[in-house]
Design a protein around this motif. Structure first.
Motif, PDB file in Angstrom:
ATOM      1  N   ALA A  17       0.791  -1.022  -0.221  1.00  0.00           N
ATOM      2  CA  ALA A  17       0.060  -0.298   0.449  1.00  0.00           C
ATOM      3  C   ALA A  17       0.412   1.354  -0.524  1.00  0.00           C
ATOM      4  O   ALA A  17       1.006   2.281  -0.696  1.00  0.00           O
ATOM      5  N   PHE A  18       2.007   1.387   0.529  1.00  0.00           N
ATOM      6  CA  PHE A  18       2.609   2.199   1.160  1.00  0.00           C
ATOM      7  C   PHE A  18       3.554   2.871  -0.578  1.00  0.00           C
ATOM      8  O   PHE A  18       3.524   3.719  -1.216  1.00  0.00           O
ATOM      9  N   LEU A  19       4.175   1.289  -1.205  1.00  0.00           N
ATOM     10  CA  LEU A  19       4.545   1.839  -2.095  1.00  0.00           C
ATOM     11  C   LEU A  19       3.347   2.302  -3.245  1.00  0.00           C
ATOM     12  O   LEU A  19       3.413   2.997  -4.219  1.00  0.00           O
ATOM     13  N   SER A  20       2.137   1.737  -3.426  1.00  0.00           N
ATOM     14  CA  SER A  20       1.076   2.047  -4.035  1.00  0.00           C
ATOM     15  C   SER A  20       0.928   4.095  -4.071  1.00  0.00           C
ATOM     16  O   SER A  20       1.060   4.604  -4.780  1.00  0.00           O
ATOM     17  N   VAL A  21       0.895   4.142  -2.847  1.00  0.00           N
ATOM     18  CA  VAL A  21       0.716   5.494  -3.103  1.00  0.00           C
ATOM     19  C   VAL A  21       1.891   6.334  -2.687  1.00  0.00           C
ATOM     20  O   VAL A  21       1.609   7.581  -3.263  1.00  0.00           O
ATOM     21  N   ALA A  22       2.895   6.000  -3.049  1.00  0.00           N
ATOM     22  CA  ALA A  22       4.316   6.629  -3.395  1.00  0.00           C
ATOM     23  C   ALA A  22       4.478   6.776  -4.688  1.00  0.00           C
ATOM     24  O   ALA A  22       4.504   7.176  -4.932  1.00  0.00           O
ATOM     25  N   ALA A  32      -7.463   2.488  -6.118  1.00  0.00           N
ATOM     26  CA  ALA A  32      -8.105   1.616  -7.271  1.00  0.00           C
ATOM     27  C   ALA A  32      -7.288   0.339  -7.861  1.00  0.00           C
ATOM     28  O   ALA A  32      -7.496  -0.548  -8.266  1.00  0.00           O
ATOM     29  N   GLN A  33      -6.202   0.601  -7.425  1.00  0.00           N
ATOM     30  CA  GLN A  33      -4.685   0.105  -7.758  1.00  0.00           C
ATOM     31  C   GLN A  33      -4.859  -1.014  -7.302  1.00  0.00           C
ATOM     32  O   GLN A  33      -5.172  -3.087  -7.867  1.00  0.00           O
ATOM     33  N   LEU A  34      -5.079  -1.123  -6.093  1.00  0.00           N
ATOM     34  CA  LEU A  34      -5.132  -2.360  -5.194  1.00  0.00           C
ATOM     35  C   LEU A  34      -7.063  -3.254  -5.260  1.00  0.00           C
ATOM     36  O   LEU A  34      -6.905  -3.909  -4.044  1.00  0.00           O
ATOM     37  N   GLY A  35      -8.489  -2.061  -5.435  1.00  0.00           N
ATOM     38  CA  GLY A  35      -9.064  -2.958  -5.258  1.00  0.00           C
ATOM     39  C   GLY A  35      -9.439  -2.460  -3.754  1.00  0.00           C
ATOM     40  O   GLY A  35     -10.260  -3.841  -3.122  1.00  0.00           O
ATOM     41  N   VAL A  36      -9.568  -1.981  -3.282  1.00  0.00           N
ATOM     42  CA  VAL A  36      -9.930  -1.609  -1.939  1.00  0.00           C
ATOM     43  C   VAL A  36     -10.252   0.036  -1.621  1.00  0.00           C
ATOM     44  O   VAL A  36     -10.400   0.888  -2.554  1.00  0.00           O
ATOM     45  N   ILE A  41      -6.726   2.063   2.696  1.00  0.00           N
ATOM     46  CA  ILE A  41      -5.478   2.222   2.481  1.00  0.00           C
ATOM     47  C   ILE A  41      -5.611   3.405   3.154  1.00  0.00           C
ATOM     48  O   ILE A  41      -3.523   3.302   3.932  1.00  0.00           O
ATOM     49  N   SER A  42      -5.489   4.743   3.397  1.00  0.00           N
ATOM     50  CA  SER A  42      -5.309   5.349   5.096  1.00  0.00           C
ATOM     51  C   SER A  42      -5.076   4.808   5.902  1.00  0.00           C
ATOM     52  O   SER A  42      -4.582   4.905   7.038  1.00  0.00           O
TER      53      SER A  42
END
Length: 302
Positions: A17-22, A32-36, A41-42
């Motif tokens: 999740a951290f890498l996707s937000v970064a 949206a990318q991770l489907g949650v 995510i927060s």
């Protein structure tokens, strides 16, 4: 002071999740990318920051940025996570199709008689599998020594192993060169071996193997003596072919020299029959596709 290198339970939670937000600089796009959901995510990022002990993101109503701690975390976490993903993909490939290194522990006598034809056809059928044959007379621990399977005569395989037949049952034969028999005579009874040059096998535990026979319904072990001790049957057979003495060897490896007259058999009424040669491994649920493919290849070609 001893250091603790154990990875904490849950230490990798939230890294994806951290890498996707970064990457996206957005909780919404990462969600949206991770489907949650963005709230999930927060919450995941908050829990990661709590474990790390530092804020990783600077959040405003318009943007998301990395803190200095976040930049450092990203520089180490991203390549490490990519390596983990790559390792998982490699492992998944090996779990889904026949590929990789197939290591077999095999007695040297079984290689030319049993395995060479099988390996040649198997390598043609499965080019993504590399086959390593380690010829050894010792009974090895497959898992401890890193082998996928072994080949042994049935009487030496532990009961908890899964065994696949490679040969039918066969006798152990006493063979000698015709010139030897002209010089020394032919033994007619087991006791006659006392006056013959008998070529002996030293087992992996260091003991000299007696020659087993069957006299009627009675098992007999003959203690023999002679000029040569070896640790494999091909060496003993080769010496017998050259007239050094008598050898007690598995029938399949003696078939060719018997057929062309280089050796002759004696004491066949007393020959003991073994269960045959088997491929064995630790269990079906542990077998990777490379081993399952080899087992099916063995069954199809026998």
């Amino acid at each position: 002071m001893k250091q603790n290198f154990t990875v904490r339970q849950g230490a990798l939670d939230g890294v994806e999740a951290f890498l996707s937000v970064a990457e996206h600089r957005s909780f919404r796009r990462a969600a949206a990318q991770l489907g949650v959901t963005p709230s999930a995510i927060s919450q995941t990022i908050r829990m990661l920051e709590a474990r790390v002990g530092a804020a990783l993101f600077v959040r405003t109503t318009r943007s998301v940025g990395l803190t200095e701690a976040g930049e450092r975390f990203l520089s180490r976490a991203k390549p490490a996570f990519e390596e983990l993903i790559g390792a998982s993909e490699l492992a998944r490939e090996l779990g889904q199709k026949p590929a990789g290194l197939l290591r077999l522990s095999v007695p040297s006598a079984a290689v030319p008689i049993v395995l060479e034809p099988l390996i040649a056809s198997f390598c043609r059928a499965y080019p993504e599998v590399e086959v390593e044959v380690v010829a050894s007379a010792e009974l090895v621990d497959l898992a401890a020594e890193g082998f996928d399977a072994g080949v042994r005569m049935g009487q030496f395989i532990e009961a908890d192993m899964v065994a696949v037949r490679l040969t039918p049952p066969f006798p152990f034969m006493v063979v000698g060169n015709p010139d030897y028999f002209r010089r020394c005579g032919r033994p007619e009874r087991i006791d006659d071996l006392r006056s013959h040059h008998c070529l002996r096998m030293r087992r992996s535990n260091g003991a000299i193997a007696p020659w087993p026979f069957v006299d009627g319904h009675k098992a007999v072990e003959a203690i023999v003596s002679g000029p040569l001790i070896a640790q494999d049957y091909p060496t003993l057979l080769g010496a017998a072919i050259r007239g050094v003495g008598l050898a007690h060897v598995p029938g399949p490896i003696a078939a060719a020299p018997i057929a062309d007259g280089r050796v002759e058999t004696v004491l066949m009424p007393f020959a003991v029959t073994t269960p045959g040669v088997f491929l064995y491994h630790s269990g079906r649920h542990q077998a990777l596709p490379k081993l399952r493919a080899f087992i099916e290849h063995v069954k199809f070609n026998h």
